[in-house]
Design an enzyme around this catalytic site. Structure first.
Site, short mmCIF file in Angstrom:
data_model
loop_
_atom_site.label_atom_id
_atom_site.label_comp_id
_atom_site.label_asym_id
_atom_site.label_seq_id
_atom_site.Cartn_x
_atom_site.Cartn_y
_atom_site.Cartn_z
NE ARG A 190 -2.76 1.08 3.52
CZ ARG A 190 -3.59 0.87 4.56
NH1 ARG A 190 -4.79 0.36 4.34
NH2 ARG A 190 -3.21 1.15 5.79
N PRO A 206 10.39 -3.67 7.83
CG PRO A 206 10.88 -5.88 7.26
CD PRO A 206 11.38 -4.47 7.12
CD GLU A 208 9.92 -5.31 16.17
OE1 GLU A 208 9.46 -4.83 17.23
OE2 GLU A 208 10.09 -4.62 15.14
N GLY A 261 1.19 2.10 12.67
CA GLY A 261 1.45 1.52 13.98
C GLY A 261 0.70 2.27 15.05
CB THR A 263 -1.55 6.94 18.84
OG1 THR A 263 -2.68 6.57 18.04
CG2 THR A 263 -1.53 8.45 19.02
N GLY A 266 3.93 6.70 16.60
CA GLY A 266 3.74 7.71 15.56
C GLY A 266 4.03 9.11 16.05
CD GLU A 283 -3.43 2.79 9.44
OE1 GLU A 283 -4.00 2.82 10.56
OE2 GLU A 283 -2.98 1.76 8.93
NE ARG A 311 -9.26 -7.67 7.25
CZ ARG A 311 -8.97 -6.55 6.59
NH1 ARG A 311 -9.50 -5.40 6.99
NH2 ARG A 311 -8.18 -6.57 5.54
CB CYS A 317 -5.41 0.10 12.91
SG CYS A 317 -5.46 0.03 11.11
#
Length: 512
Positions: A190, A206, A208, A261, A263, A266, A283, A311, A317
């Protein structure tokens, strides 16, 4: 984990053979996709320090691979490679980039079963869900192979006859991408597909817990023909990740960063990017409300909640976190939900037939879910189903329904990120909206109603970047994915996903 290079080579070979044999038993066709080296400057490489870290199957808790534990030295090499490659990649035509992305997409489609098997092995995700994610991830390569040729500029009307005014879109440069473990293929494609379509080069870090899926995807990108340095993958353990992430944010050669990931992380990356005024896309976490109004089709609402909540075992998220049900239908809805959870969810190893609920990803995640449930029950929530770990020492948590929940309980205040449904009654539409919006996060929300007027009122007033209305499967390459408040900045997917990777250049041309 420190090993000498020769020992590391032997260890990787042993782990690769074991993983290969295990996956061959499930139908693996191309063992070449089982990469246990990072990818920098068009070469598959080990860490400069010779160190490795283990990758574990959360279903069995067994080590299945060892990959390079890279640090700042390796990260700088990846940045340098991406920076050098950008000097020529930015001058490729949109058609050239489009064709390469299409080739990558075609290879992903050709190898989709192998990619799904690798994902299930490292993430524990049920195979049926892993297949779904590979299809979802591949769709971004297809979408941006087409959008690459639609990055249009503009001609503005000049205020005078002596000049013309033109706006061009150009790639921002080298982009860093830090991706999560819960969707280890799709979160890479994406981001990378949009960046590559725009003419940017990429460094992917990526998670771990799940590096093998990213390495396998980039193996196919290499086979598709992307030039050396255009795509790079740096793998690092949890210990080395902060230092790697810091350099990916602060290097003067990096123009932008895209992160998916929590907040909290981020926010930290946002601070790191501030000094260099980097372009940033975030995101972040969510605390999605799922509202069921009296007019809702109860059967459809239950089915929608099953998808929105379970899911990936609730590890998403946009997973429904706060379930609000209007009081007139609360009891009926709860009974239908209890029946659906009891009949339809099968917990187990993702490779086992019929399983649709895998393990939580690691011990930290398991403890978090257990603590949230225990704290909520201690505060008065009632356990309708589940409520505990399936087996001591395992990472499997029972699908859980909590009723009589109040707003101050942990299950409403925190993003659970596990298979836990928390139900609360409400009386009026106004009350439901007040509860739904009483959070500093605003990624996704869902509601079910057959009242057309109510649909428009509620959709406009929900403070989230995405709203599912009588629909819970909202993710698609065509959709603009992203949040408001502390759930993020920017959008991924759709035509707007290009925006984070381009800037507008204004040309003012004198014509006299």
């Amino acid at each position: 984990m420190t090993v000498f290079p020769l020992v590391g080579t032997i260890l990787r070979h042993h782990q690769q053979m074991h993983l290969m044999e295990m996956l061959k038993g499930h139908g693996l066709r191309f063992a070449s996709l089982l990469r246990q080296e990072a990818y920098i400057g068009g070469k598959w490489v080990s860490a400069s320090n010779g160190k490795l870290f283990p990758v574990t199957n959360p279903s069995t808790r067994k080590v299945i691979a060892n990959v390079p534990d890279m640090d700042e030295v390796d990260t700088q090499a990846a940045i340098d490679a991406a920076y050098e490659a950008f000097q020529t990649w930015q001058r490729t035509t949109a058609k050239e980039r489009s064709l390469l992305l299409r080739k990558w997409h075609n290879l992903m489609e050709e190898h989709k079963e192998d990619l799904a098997l690798i994902m299930t092995a490292e993430a524990g995700k049920p195979l049926v869900e892993a297949r779904g994610e590979i299809a979802y991830g591949s769709s971004f390569l297809e979408w941006y192979s087409e959008e690459a040729r639609r990055i249009y500029g503009e001609v503005a009307q000049s205020p005078t006859n002596s000049k013309e005014m033109i706006f061009l879109r150009q790639p921002i440069g080298v982009t860093s991408m830090i991706t999560p473990w819960n969707f280890p293929n799709a979160m890479i494609t994406r981001k990378a597909a949009a960046a590559l379509a725009a003419g940017c080069t990429c460094i992917i870090k990526p998670a771990e817990d799940t590096p093998l899926s990213g390495l396998a995807a980039v193996d196919l990108a290499e086979k598709a023909g992307f030039p050396p340095g255009v795509l790079n993958v740096v793998t690092a353990s949890r210990k080395n990740t902060p230092a790697v992430g810091k350099l990916l944010c602060t290097s003067s050669k990096v123009a932008g960063i895209s992160f998916t990931g929590s907040t909290a992380v981020g926010r930290h990356l946002y601070e790191l990017c501030a000094h260099g005024i980097k372009r940033i896309g975030l995101e972040l976490g969510g605390n999605a409300p799922f509202i069921v109004f009296n007019s809702a089709n109860i059967k459809s609402a239950v089915e929608g909640l099953m998808v929105a909540k379970f899911r990936n075992t609730g590890q998403a998220c946009i997973s429904a976190n706060r379930i609000l049900v209007q009081e007139e239908i609360y009891d009926e809805f709860l009974e239908a939900l209890k029946e659906s959870v009891s009949k339809n969810l099968i917990v187990g190893d993702g490779f086992d037939k019929g399983v649709n609920q895998g393990p939580l990803i690691n011990d930290s995640q398991l403890r978090k879910v257990e603590n949230i449930v225990n704290e909520s029950v201690a505060a008065g929530a009632k356990v309708v189903l589940g409520g505990k770990c399936l087996k001591k020492g395992s990472l499997f948590f029972e699908p859980t329904i909590l009723s009589e929940v109040t707003e101050d309980m942990s299950c409403f205040q925190e993003e659970v990120f596990g298979p836990v449904i928390s139900l609360k009654r409400f009386t009026t539409e106004e009350e439901a909206l007040k509860i739904a919006n009483s959070t500093d996060q605003g990624l996704a929300s869902y509601f079910y109603s057959q009242d057309v007027s109510q649909v428009w009122r509620v959709a406009r007033r929900l403070e989230t970047g995405m709203v599912g209305i009588n629909e819970s499967l909202i993710s698609a390459a065509e959709g603009a994915f992203g949040g408001v408040k502390q759930s993020g900045i920017g959008r991924e997917g759709s035509k707007h996903g290009i925006d984070d990777f381009t800037y507008l250049k204004y040309l003012c041309i004198g014509v006299n």
